[in-house]
Write an enzyme that holds these catalytic residues in place. Sequence first.
Site, mmCIF file in Angstrom:
data_model
loop_
_atom_site.group_PDB
_atom_site.id
_atom_site.type_symbol
_atom_site.label_atom_id
_atom_site.label_comp_id
_atom_site.label_asym_id
_atom_site.label_seq_id
_atom_site.Cartn_x
_atom_site.Cartn_y
_atom_site.Cartn_z
ATOM 1 N N SER A 52 0.829 -1.198 0.000
ATOM 2 C CA SER A 52 0.000 0.000 0.000
ATOM 3 C C SER A 52 0.869 1.256 0.000
ATOM 4 C CB SER A 52 -0.887 -0.013 1.249
ATOM 5 O OG SER A 52 -1.976 0.855 1.109
ATOM 6 N N CYS A 59 2.987 7.337 2.952
ATOM 7 C CA CYS A 59 3.710 8.604 2.966
ATOM 8 C C CYS A 59 4.908 8.527 3.898
ATOM 9 C CB CYS A 59 2.782 9.728 3.418
ATOM 10 S SG CYS A 59 1.479 10.113 2.232
ATOM 11 N N ALA A 103 1.485 8.677 -1.731
ATOM 12 C CA ALA A 103 0.711 9.804 -2.258
ATOM 13 C C ALA A 103 1.656 10.898 -2.745
ATOM 14 C CB ALA A 103 -0.223 10.346 -1.185
ATOM 15 N N TYR A 149 -8.785 13.781 1.398
ATOM 16 C CA TYR A 149 -8.045 14.674 0.517
ATOM 17 C C TYR A 149 -8.985 15.252 -0.545
ATOM 18 C CZ TYR A 149 -4.231 12.712 3.162
ATOM 19 O OH TYR A 149 -3.421 12.333 4.200
#
Length: 372
Positions: free
Chosen positions: A24, A27, A59, A184
């Site tokens: 996954s 960040c 991201a 976001y």
Amino acid sequence: MTSPALFTPIRFGRLALPNRIMVSPMCQYSAVDGNPVDWHLIHLGSLAISGAGLLCVEATGVTPEGRITPGCLGLYSDQNQAGLQRVVQALRSVSQIPLAIQLSHAGRKASSRAPWDGGALIAPDAGGWLPIAPSALPQRPEEPAPRAMTAEDIGQVIDAFAAAARRARAIGFQAIELHMAHGYLLHQFLSPLANRRDDGYGGALEHRMRLPLEVFEAVAEAAGPGLPVGVRLSATDWVEGGWDIAQTIELARRLEARGCAFVDISSGGVSPLQKIPLGPGYQVHLAAQVKREVGIPVVTVGLITDPAQAEQIVAQGQADVVALARGLLHDPRWPWRAAAELGGTVAAPKQLLRALPGGHPPIFGDVKIGQR
């Protein structure tokens, strides 16, 4: 012997994955001006030789103002592109693991401090910037409000996502994941908790989905037919009156009709009022509901740490792919352990073969290991 479901191949569009384990996007808050640093080489290099079927880079902001923190990766400049090209070349020198990148815009959650520094918004006079959002509603009541986006802002965001997709294709990424989750920008447009617009981008579900769908279409066109584009969604805000599973299913259907290659189902992030029932696999039931309604691969994520649990999720058809984050930080060879416990097969570099009994292939429990 029949291979475990977790270790059977699958395709995201034209991209073939050797198994159903996805790294996954995580960040790292360690970039400089959006550019990767040596930490990214070490961190991603470790995950590239994990034996997983897909590695998704964290991201990555499509504009400077779209970064969550000043330390987040970006893909909006030639320097960003050159830096990520260096990372991809390094990964390719040690592994052929399929590589994806998550493209994002943080919206009102931008200009924040790193989590280890508290995560609070950084004021413009303290080195931050004024975030933009669908509406002038702050993430938290005590925070200053973002600037409500104009029609010009919306057009620029669409163009920025498309430009980042072209850069990702040029770098050599094999898939793109669009971040429409975790509070976001694109999730902010979807959720009535963050979107109070009275124009064509707010109000009814049809209007709240408009920008996310326009971004998807622009990115898919920029990526071209050979580069699959998937989407991460928050299936629910975990707040009454917010974005929910029924709306998620409708959006997933719209995305599938537009050629979306996969949907990655997470949850939450848009409101501090969320009440999330944390526990092992706490989001799997959300992925299962989406999977029943679409024909494209569905990824599930969230506190999945036990190989038997991951195998059950895939074998029972609750999801097609299992994504791990913190579990792989704790155990970067988790796919090896899962293969040994379940009787699956993974690939590993020859430099690691001494870890096997006798110091040579092919047996490590039931794991067959060879050069990938």
